[in-house]
Design a protein around this motif. Structure first.
Motif, PDB file in Angstrom:
ATOM      1  N   PHE A  65     -89.884  47.347  10.598  1.00  0.00           N
ATOM      2  CA  PHE A  65     -89.304  45.906   9.690  1.00  0.00           C
ATOM      3  C   PHE A  65     -90.352  45.453   8.559  1.00  0.00           C
ATOM      4  CE2 PHE A  65     -89.455  41.478   8.683  1.00  0.00           C
ATOM      5  CZ  PHE A  65     -87.444  41.084   9.126  1.00  0.00           C
ATOM      6  N   ASN A  66     -91.445  45.814   8.862  1.00  0.00           N
ATOM      7  CA  ASN A  66     -92.509  45.188   7.440  1.00  0.00           C
ATOM      8  C   ASN A  66     -92.554  45.540   6.437  1.00  0.00           C
ATOM      9  OD1 ASN A  66     -93.255  42.638   8.751  1.00  0.00           O
ATOM     10  ND2 ASN A  66     -95.251  44.730  10.129  1.00  0.00           N
ATOM     11  N   GLU A  67     -92.521  47.774   6.613  1.00  0.00           N
ATOM     12  CA  GLU A  67     -92.082  48.879   5.317  1.00  0.00           C
ATOM     13  C   GLU A  67     -90.393  47.995   5.069  1.00  0.00           C
ATOM     14  OE1 GLU A  67     -93.813  52.510   7.035  1.00  0.00           O
ATOM     15  OE2 GLU A  67     -92.341  52.233   8.744  1.00  0.00           O
ATOM     16  N   CYS A  68     -89.460  47.936   5.650  1.00  0.00           N
ATOM     17  CA  CYS A  68     -88.413  47.867   4.826  1.00  0.00           C
ATOM     18  C   CYS A  68     -88.616  46.377   4.224  1.00  0.00           C
ATOM     19  CB  CYS A  68     -87.597  47.321   6.554  1.00  0.00           C
ATOM     20  SG  CYS A  68     -86.351  47.407   5.364  1.00  0.00           S
ATOM     21  N   ILE A  69     -88.923  45.563   4.554  1.00  0.00           N
ATOM     22  CA  ILE A  69     -88.624  44.480   3.521  1.00  0.00           C
ATOM     23  C   ILE A  69     -90.369  44.883   2.092  1.00  0.00           C
ATOM     24  CG2 ILE A  69     -90.025  42.679   2.946  1.00  0.00           C
ATOM     25  CD1 ILE A  69     -88.026  42.297   4.550  1.00  0.00           C
ATOM     26  N   ILE A  70     -91.854  45.639   2.554  1.00  0.00           N
ATOM     27  CA  ILE A  70     -92.029  46.391   1.512  1.00  0.00           C
ATOM     28  C   ILE A  70     -91.221  47.273   0.367  1.00  0.00           C
ATOM     29  CG2 ILE A  70     -93.882  47.990   0.593  1.00  0.00           C
ATOM     30  CD1 ILE A  70     -95.066  46.678   3.670  1.00  0.00           C
TER      31      ILE A  70
END
Length: 310
Positions: free
Chosen positions: A92-97
């Motif tokens: 999820f965090n990588e996606c947001i980045i």
């Protein structure tokens, strides 16, 4: 902000699930990405080291090549690796980045293309005042404003993405994380978020494109009063800029100015501006620009001489 999420990662379906086609995607993306890196880094090195390329046009071209390199790097390496995997996942965090970097460098590219058009307008329509209007300080401030504007735009995208609740399906039918595919997975009414997306990304793309085309029409119209040689040189520069603008903006407008419904051609159109444009930009700018070609030859011959001297 995404406390109501129980999705910690997304599965990216990529461009295809067929193993043979995945190999083709791997080869094409790898070649395009390597070409993008070589072309843009060569332009960056040439502009940094060449005395002849000190004008504002090349100052902006330096930042365009830089944003192209970063824009491509935020997407291509991951897609290249994913093409080798049986199941590609992204946290999820990588996606947001990725959403942030995609929009930050994409928006920076838009703003720099606008600055390049403004630079050409002043150079061709107000040649006597060119160096006073487009001095080094003004150019620096304009680029800084472009960075700040891109950052604001990207933060809005992140805010919209984090406001979406994800509670079930986590399969993204795309090769990258963007707000559009994420909207399709949200388990709430996304009408307002989609409206904000269209009025943000869609408006930036459309208004910028109209502004750029209008400015180039004005520039081309004013060329009537120039000498044949001046007209030829200005026309060559402007045509290369117009090609870049059309290649980048037409796919962007198609993607960001409509509801979040997914069309089968969306992924291919995304490939065009995420992988194609950063690759073609250096080719367009170097092949059509005598000054850049000469500076590159000088840089290359200097390197060969210094190697021989060793």
């Amino acid at each position: 902000m995404h406390l109501n999420n129980n999705v910690t990662e997304f599965i990216l379906l990529g461009l295809t699930q067929d193993p043979l086609r995945k190999q083709i995607v791997f080869v094409i993306f790898l070649l395009f990405y390597l070409g993008t890196l070589v072309g843009n880094l060569l332009i960056i090195a040439t502009i940094k080291t060449s005395q002849a390329l000190g004008s504002p046009m090349y100052f902006f071209l330096f930042y365009l090549s830089m944003s192209d390199t970063c824009f491509s790097t935020s997407i291509a390496p991951r897609t290249i690796i994913d093409a080798l995997l049986k199941k590609a996942t992204i946290s999820f965090n990588e996606c947001i980045i990725q959403v942030f970097s995609l929009h930050f460098f994409g928006c920076l590219e838009i703003f720099i293309l606008i600055l390049m058009a403004a630079d050409r307008y002043v150079a061709i329509c107000k040649p006597l005042h060119y160096m006073t209007i487009m001095n080094r300080r003004v150019c620096g401030v304009l680029v800084a404003m472009a960075w700040v504007g891109s950052c604001v735009h990207s933060l809005v995208q992140i805010f919209l993405a984090l406001s979406l609740p994800f509670c079930g399906p986590n399969v993204i039918d795309h090769y990258l994380c963007d707000l559009q595919p994420l909207l399709n997975l949200a388990c709430s009414d996304t009408y307002v978020v989609n409206l904000l997306l269209v009025s943000n990304s869609g408006a930036i793309c459309t208004v910028s494109f109209v502004m750029l085309i209008f400015s180039y029409i004005t520039i081309l119209h004013s060329l009537r009063n120039h000498s044949a040689e001046g007209r030829r040189k200005a026309l060559s520069t402007c045509i290369s800029h117009i090609i870049v603008v059309i290649l980048f903006f037409v796919p962007c407008i198609f993607i960001y100015t409509r509801p979040a419904a997914t069309f089968s051609m969306d992924k291919m159109i995304s490939v065009f501006y995420t992988i194609g444009t950063p690759f073609f930009n250096p080719l367009i700018y170097t092949l059509r620009n005598v000054e850049v070609k000469n500076a590159m030859k000088k840089l290359w011959s200097k390197k060969l001489i210094s190697d021989d001297a060793r």
